[in-house]
Design an enzyme around this catalytic site. Structure first.
Site, PDB file in Angstrom:
ATOM      1  N   LYS A   1      18.713  47.643  60.442  1.00 44.60           N
ATOM      2  CA  LYS A   1      19.574  48.549  59.399  1.00 44.60           C
ATOM      3  C   LYS A   1      18.856  49.966  59.467  1.00 44.60           C
ATOM      4  O   LYS A   1      17.950  50.304  60.012  1.00 44.60           O
ATOM      5  CB  LYS A   1      19.397  47.930  58.053  1.00 44.60           C
ATOM      6  CG  LYS A   1      20.058  46.402  57.997  1.00 44.60           C
ATOM      7  CD  LYS A   1      20.034  45.846  56.354  1.00 44.60           C
ATOM      8  CE  LYS A   1      20.791  44.684  56.447  1.00 44.60           C
ATOM      9  NZ  LYS A   1      20.915  44.406  54.958  1.00 44.60           N
TER      10      LYS A   1
ATOM     11  N   TYR B   1      31.025  43.151  56.247  1.00 39.67           N
ATOM     12  CA  TYR B   1      30.659  42.714  54.896  1.00 39.67           C
ATOM     13  C   TYR B   1      31.572  42.154  53.996  1.00 39.67           C
ATOM     14  O   TYR B   1      31.452  42.108  52.914  1.00 39.67           O
ATOM     15  CB  TYR B   1      29.559  43.481  54.212  1.00 39.67           C
ATOM     16  CG  TYR B   1      28.184  43.600  54.724  1.00 39.67           C
ATOM     17  CD1 TYR B   1      27.347  42.458  54.592  1.00 39.67           C
ATOM     18  CD2 TYR B   1      27.659  44.739  55.363  1.00 39.67           C
ATOM     19  CE1 TYR B   1      26.132  42.465  55.137  1.00 39.67           C
ATOM     20  CE2 TYR B   1      26.296  44.903  56.032  1.00 39.67           C
ATOM     21  CZ  TYR B   1      25.653  43.612  55.770  1.00 39.67           C
ATOM     22  OH  TYR B   1      24.418  43.761  56.243  1.00 39.67           O
TER      23      TYR B   1
ATOM     24  N   ASN C   1      16.827  46.498  53.183  1.00 39.14           N
ATOM     25  CA  ASN C   1      16.012  45.619  53.536  1.00 39.14           C
ATOM     26  C   ASN C   1      15.831  45.403  54.950  1.00 39.14           C
ATOM     27  O   ASN C   1      15.388  44.289  55.543  1.00 39.14           O
ATOM     28  CB  ASN C   1      16.415  44.349  52.728  1.00 39.14           C
ATOM     29  CG  ASN C   1      17.801  43.842  53.104  1.00 39.14           C
ATOM     30  OD1 ASN C   1      18.370  44.247  53.971  1.00 39.14           O
ATOM     31  ND2 ASN C   1      18.269  42.512  52.516  1.00 39.14           N
TER      32      ASN C   1
ATOM     33  N   HIS D   1      19.367  42.559  59.214  1.00 34.88           N
ATOM     34  CA  HIS D   1      20.360  41.674  58.689  1.00 34.88           C
ATOM     35  C   HIS D   1      20.266  40.486  59.915  1.00 34.88           C
ATOM     36  O   HIS D   1      19.698  40.368  60.717  1.00 34.88           O
ATOM     37  CB  HIS D   1      21.878  41.997  59.044  1.00 34.88           C
ATOM     38  CG  HIS D   1      22.782  41.194  59.119  1.00 34.88           C
ATOM     39  ND1 HIS D   1      23.570  40.332  57.882  1.00 34.88           N
ATOM     40  CD2 HIS D   1      23.271  40.187  59.996  1.00 34.88           C
ATOM     41  CE1 HIS D   1      24.408  39.710  58.241  1.00 34.88           C
ATOM     42  NE2 HIS D   1      24.434  39.459  59.727  1.00 34.88           N
TER      43      HIS D   1
ATOM     44  N   GLU E   1      29.934  37.144  63.907  1.00 43.93           N
ATOM     45  CA  GLU E   1      29.126  38.375  64.057  1.00 43.93           C
ATOM     46  C   GLU E   1      28.772  38.852  65.373  1.00 43.93           C
ATOM     47  O   GLU E   1      28.746  39.959  65.702  1.00 43.93           O
ATOM     48  CB  GLU E   1      28.025  38.392  63.166  1.00 43.93           C
ATOM     49  CG  GLU E   1      28.437  38.051  61.550  1.00 43.93           C
ATOM     50  CD  GLU E   1      27.422  37.875  60.628  1.00 43.93           C
ATOM     51  OE1 GLU E   1      26.014  37.924  61.057  1.00 43.93           O
ATOM     52  OE2 GLU E   1      27.390  37.701  59.413  1.00 43.93           O
TER      53      GLU E   1
END
Ligand code: UDP
Ligand code: MG
Length: 135
Positions: free
Chosen positions: A11, A51, A114, A117, A128
């Site tokens: 990310k 998302y 964080n 993913h 995905e």
């Protein structure tokens, strides 16, 4: 053992802190083989679509803003039991709850920022993977 594929995304927080190499080394050390990889900056529309399952959640707008804030590194990873193994390797969503030695325990800044993913089921992994690497 049969190999399975899953999608990971390094990310924007981790890319911005120069952690691409460390995270990839961690994943390779956990037995994952990189089958596809790119560096991209998501548009708002792409982040919203990726998302979509979270569109009713209170953190959705902020998550989309974060995921479009800089470049990210989506990749297809292969291993036996890749989906569940990658979830174990990255740790819990909230780094404060992530097991010692997991990617998020090591590198995440917060529950939102964080670091990585990972797909949460084989069905979502297929969706995905196709999102970033259409066949
Ligand atoms: N997220 C957040 N606040 C929360 C829960 C999630 O900002 O309370 C963000 C975080 O970046 C997380 C992403 O939304 O990785 C997707 O949430 P999910 O519950 O799917 O967590 P994951 O599958 O990434 O562990
Ligand atoms: Mg998820």
């Amino acid at each position: 053992m049969t190999a399975e594929r899953t999608l990971a995304i390094i990310k924007p927080d981790a890319v911005g802190r120069n952690l691409i190499g460390k995270i990839i080394a961690h994943l390779e050390g956990a037995g994952f083989v990189i089958r596809e990889l790119q560096m991209t900056r998501l548009s708002e529309d792409e982040a919203r679509r990726f998302y979509e399952v979270h569109s009713e959640r209170p953190f959705y707008q902020s998550l989309v803003a974060f995921m479009t804030s800089g470049r990210c590194v989506p990749m297809v990873l292969e291993r036996h039991s890749a989906v569940s193994a990658l979830r174990e390797t990255i740790g819990a969503t909230d780094p404060a709850r992530a097991a010692h030695g997991t990617v998020r325990a090591l590198y995440a800044e917060s529950v939102e920022r964080n670091a990585i993913h990972a797909s949460d089921s084989p069905e979502n992994a297929a969706r995905e993977i196709d999102f970033f690497f259409p066949s």
